[in-house]
Design a protein around this motif. Structure first.
Motif, PDB file in Angstrom:
ATOM      1  N   LYS A 111      -4.484   4.026  26.745  1.00  0.00           N
ATOM      2  CA  LYS A 111      -4.519   4.864  27.956  1.00  0.00           C
ATOM      3  C   LYS A 111      -4.042   6.283  27.644  1.00  0.00           C
ATOM      4  O   LYS A 111      -4.626   7.261  28.107  1.00  0.00           O
ATOM      5  N   LEU A 112      -2.978   6.346  26.839  1.00  0.00           N
ATOM      6  CA  LEU A 112      -2.470   7.661  26.460  1.00  0.00           C
ATOM      7  C   LEU A 112      -3.480   8.409  25.579  1.00  0.00           C
ATOM      8  O   LEU A 112      -3.638   9.626  25.698  1.00  0.00           O
ATOM      9  N   TYR A 113      -4.161   7.690  24.715  1.00  0.00           N
ATOM     10  CA  TYR A 113      -5.178   8.295  23.852  1.00  0.00           C
ATOM     11  C   TYR A 113      -6.334   8.850  24.694  1.00  0.00           C
ATOM     12  O   TYR A 113      -6.828   9.952  24.433  1.00  0.00           O
ATOM     13  N   GLU A 114      -6.744   8.070  25.696  1.00  0.00           N
ATOM     14  CA  GLU A 114      -7.829   8.520  26.576  1.00  0.00           C
ATOM     15  C   GLU A 114      -7.422   9.765  27.373  1.00  0.00           C
ATOM     16  O   GLU A 114      -8.269  10.566  27.754  1.00  0.00           O
ATOM     17  N   GLN A 115      -6.106   9.906  27.608  1.00  0.00           N
ATOM     18  CA  GLN A 115      -5.598  11.084  28.318  1.00  0.00           C
ATOM     19  C   GLN A 115      -5.252  12.220  27.343  1.00  0.00           C
ATOM     20  O   GLN A 115      -4.674  13.229  27.735  1.00  0.00           O
ATOM     21  N   LYS A 116      -5.552  12.014  26.065  1.00  0.00           N
ATOM     22  CA  LYS A 116      -5.307  13.003  25.006  1.00  0.00           C
ATOM     23  C   LYS A 116      -3.809  13.265  24.790  1.00  0.00           C
ATOM     24  O   LYS A 116      -3.421  14.335  24.338  1.00  0.00           O
ATOM     25  N   SER A 117      -2.983  12.250  25.109  1.00  0.00           N
ATOM     26  CA  SER A 117      -1.541  12.390  24.920  1.00  0.00           C
ATOM     27  C   SER A 117      -1.075  11.802  23.584  1.00  0.00           C
ATOM     28  O   SER A 117       0.076  11.983  23.195  1.00  0.00           O
ATOM     29  N   VAL A 118      -1.968  11.047  22.916  1.00  0.00           N
ATOM     30  CA  VAL A 118      -1.652  10.423  21.624  1.00  0.00           C
ATOM     31  C   VAL A 118      -2.769  10.770  20.656  1.00  0.00           C
ATOM     32  O   VAL A 118      -3.950  10.801  21.039  1.00  0.00           O
ATOM     33  N   SER A 119      -2.407  10.997  19.395  1.00  0.00           N
ATOM     34  CA  SER A 119      -3.417  11.367  18.401  1.00  0.00           C
ATOM     35  C   SER A 119      -4.321  10.176  18.065  1.00  0.00           C
ATOM     36  O   SER A 119      -3.939   9.013  18.232  1.00  0.00           O
ATOM     37  N   ALA A 120      -5.507  10.479  17.558  1.00  0.00           N
ATOM     38  CA  ALA A 120      -6.453   9.439  17.143  1.00  0.00           C
ATOM     39  C   ALA A 120      -5.859   8.596  16.022  1.00  0.00           C
ATOM     40  O   ALA A 120      -6.051   7.373  15.961  1.00  0.00           O
ATOM     41  N   ASN A 121      -5.093   9.236  15.135  1.00  0.00           N
ATOM     42  CA  ASN A 121      -4.464   8.533  14.025  1.00  0.00           C
ATOM     43  C   ASN A 121      -3.476   7.473  14.532  1.00  0.00           C
ATOM     44  O   ASN A 121      -3.453   6.346  14.048  1.00  0.00           O
ATOM     45  N   ASP A 122      -2.648   7.830  15.518  1.00  0.00           N
ATOM     46  CA  ASP A 122      -1.681   6.871  16.070  1.00  0.00           C
ATOM     47  C   ASP A 122      -2.389   5.716  16.762  1.00  0.00           C
ATOM     48  O   ASP A 122      -1.967   4.557  16.646  1.00  0.00           O
ATOM     49  N   PHE A 123      -3.467   6.021  17.463  1.00  0.00           N
ATOM     50  CA  PHE A 123      -4.236   4.975  18.148  1.00  0.00           C
ATOM     51  C   PHE A 123      -4.879   4.028  17.125  1.00  0.00           C
ATOM     52  O   PHE A 123      -4.831   2.813  17.274  1.00  0.00           O
ATOM     53  N   GLU A 124      -5.449   4.581  16.052  1.00  0.00           N
ATOM     54  CA  GLU A 124      -6.077   3.760  15.011  1.00  0.00           C
ATOM     55  C   GLU A 124      -5.052   2.886  14.296  1.00  0.00           C
ATOM     56  O   GLU A 124      -5.324   1.727  13.981  1.00  0.00           O
ATOM     57  N   LYS A 125      -3.863   3.430  14.047  1.00  0.00           N
ATOM     58  CA  LYS A 125      -2.800   2.643  13.416  1.00  0.00           C
ATOM     59  C   LYS A 125      -2.399   1.463  14.301  1.00  0.00           C
ATOM     60  O   LYS A 125      -2.205   0.344  13.820  1.00  0.00           O
ATOM     61  N   ALA A 126      -2.281   1.716  15.589  1.00  0.00           N
ATOM     62  CA  ALA A 126      -1.887   0.654  16.521  1.00  0.00           C
ATOM     63  C   ALA A 126      -2.948  -0.437  16.599  1.00  0.00           C
ATOM     64  O   ALA A 126      -2.620  -1.637  16.570  1.00  0.00           O
ATOM     65  N   THR A 127      -4.226  -0.055  16.680  1.00  0.00           N
ATOM     66  CA  THR A 127      -5.289  -1.063  16.770  1.00  0.00           C
ATOM     67  C   THR A 127      -5.431  -1.829  15.458  1.00  0.00           C
ATOM     68  O   THR A 127      -5.704  -3.038  15.475  1.00  0.00           O
ATOM     69  N   ALA A 128      -5.227  -1.139  14.318  1.00  0.00           N
ATOM     70  CA  ALA A 128      -5.288  -1.828  13.025  1.00  0.00           C
ATOM     71  C   ALA A 128      -4.145  -2.839  12.900  1.00  0.00           C
ATOM     72  O   ALA A 128      -4.349  -3.965  12.422  1.00  0.00           O
ATOM     73  N   GLY A 129      -2.948  -2.472  13.351  1.00  0.00           N
ATOM     74  CA  GLY A 129      -1.815  -3.396  13.335  1.00  0.00           C
ATOM     75  C   GLY A 129      -2.072  -4.612  14.207  1.00  0.00           C
ATOM     76  O   GLY A 129      -1.726  -5.737  13.832  1.00  0.00           O
ATOM     77  N   LEU A 130      -2.694  -4.379  15.368  1.00  0.00           N
ATOM     78  CA  LEU A 130      -3.025  -5.494  16.261  1.00  0.00           C
ATOM     79  C   LEU A 130      -4.041  -6.426  15.604  1.00  0.00           C
ATOM     80  O   LEU A 130      -3.899  -7.644  15.681  1.00  0.00           O
ATOM     81  N   LYS A 131      -5.023  -5.861  14.935  1.00  0.00           N
ATOM     82  CA  LYS A 131      -6.047  -6.671  14.262  1.00  0.00           C
ATOM     83  C   LYS A 131      -5.423  -7.511  13.146  1.00  0.00           C
ATOM     84  O   LYS A 131      -5.740  -8.696  13.000  1.00  0.00           O
ATOM     85  N   GLN A 132      -4.513  -6.916  12.371  1.00  0.00           N
ATOM     86  CA  GLN A 132      -3.837  -7.661  11.309  1.00  0.00           C
ATOM     87  C   GLN A 132      -3.030  -8.820  11.877  1.00  0.00           C
ATOM     88  O   GLN A 132      -3.048  -9.924  11.343  1.00  0.00           O
ATOM     89  N   LEU A 133      -2.325  -8.566  12.966  1.00  0.00           N
ATOM     90  CA  LEU A 133      -1.529  -9.616  13.594  1.00  0.00           C
ATOM     91  C   LEU A 133      -2.426 -10.711  14.171  1.00  0.00           C
ATOM     92  O   LEU A 133      -2.092 -11.903  14.102  1.00  0.00           O
ATOM     93  N   GLU A 134      -3.564 -10.322  14.710  1.00  0.00           N
ATOM     94  CA  GLU A 134      -4.525 -11.298  15.243  1.00  0.00           C
ATOM     95  C   GLU A 134      -5.026 -12.220  14.132  1.00  0.00           C
ATOM     96  O   GLU A 134      -5.149 -13.430  14.331  1.00  0.00           O
TER      97      GLU A 134
END
Length: 190
Positions: A51-74
């Motif tokens: 949500k923060l990324y869509e509002q341009k409050s978080v960088s693309a790099n931080d968003f990609e790191k978070a989604t990659a971490g979620l995928k690894q945990l999955e």
């Protein structure tokens, strides 16, 4: 793991999918639960970051790191769920339990055969043929196996599987045939 219980004994006939044995799964359940808690927490966090990324409050790099971490945990969670499923041993097909190699409370390693299983879904007959009969193989239109018992003989249709290309030391060629249908449950191998 440690064998918790054995559900069959030598000589039992079992159906495909029937439970044969259960390993102690307590540690595997705890591993799944712990990763599920971590996964749920990280998923909520990734949803907030998105949500923060869509509002341009978080960088693309931080968003990609978070989604990659979620995928690894999955993936880790799925691996642990698979390990938990592997604690239940099921019959791979209809057949007989030839031998039970372990008893409850014994430890088994991954890949160690707990049972010797006799698959009767594809029973075969092997016959040794002399070269004189081998020469007439082109004239054979069907294969049957006649089985004698105390009441009456019964004939079963068979499919050709293979014939050895070379003779053995006795100048015999090995012919393999397979029963066509699954109406041979009352037959015993051997």
């Amino acid at each position: 793991g440690q064998i918790e219980r054995i559900c069959v004994k030598d000589g039992d006939y079992v159906n495909k999918g029937e439970l044969l044995a259960k390993l102690d799964d307590k540690d595997y359940k705890l591993g799944v639960e712990a990763l599920q808690v971590q996964y749920n927490q990280l998923k909520d966090e990734v949803d907030r970051i998105k949500k923060l990324y869509e509002q341009k409050s978080v960088s693309a790099n931080d968003f990609e790191k978070a989604t990659a971490g979620l995928k690894q945990l999955e993936i880790q969670l799925q691996v642990n769920k698979n390990k938990l499923e592997y604690t239940s041993l099921y019959a791979p097909t209809d057949g007989y339990v030839q031998t039970v190699n372990f008893a409850p409370a014994e430890m088994v390693d991954a890949g160690t055969p707990v049972f010797t299983f006799l698959d009767i879904s594809r029973m075969e007959v092997t016959a040794d043929l002399p070269s004189a009969i081998l020469k007439d193989m082109d004239n054979i239109s069907e294969y049957n196996c006649r089985i004698q018992d105390s009441e009456r003989g019964q004939t079963y249709p068979m499919d050709f599987v293979s014939i050895s290309p070379r003779a053995d030391g006795n100048q015999l060629y090995q012919l393999k045939l397979r029963f066509k249908d699954n109406h041979t449950k009352h037959l015993t191998p051997g």
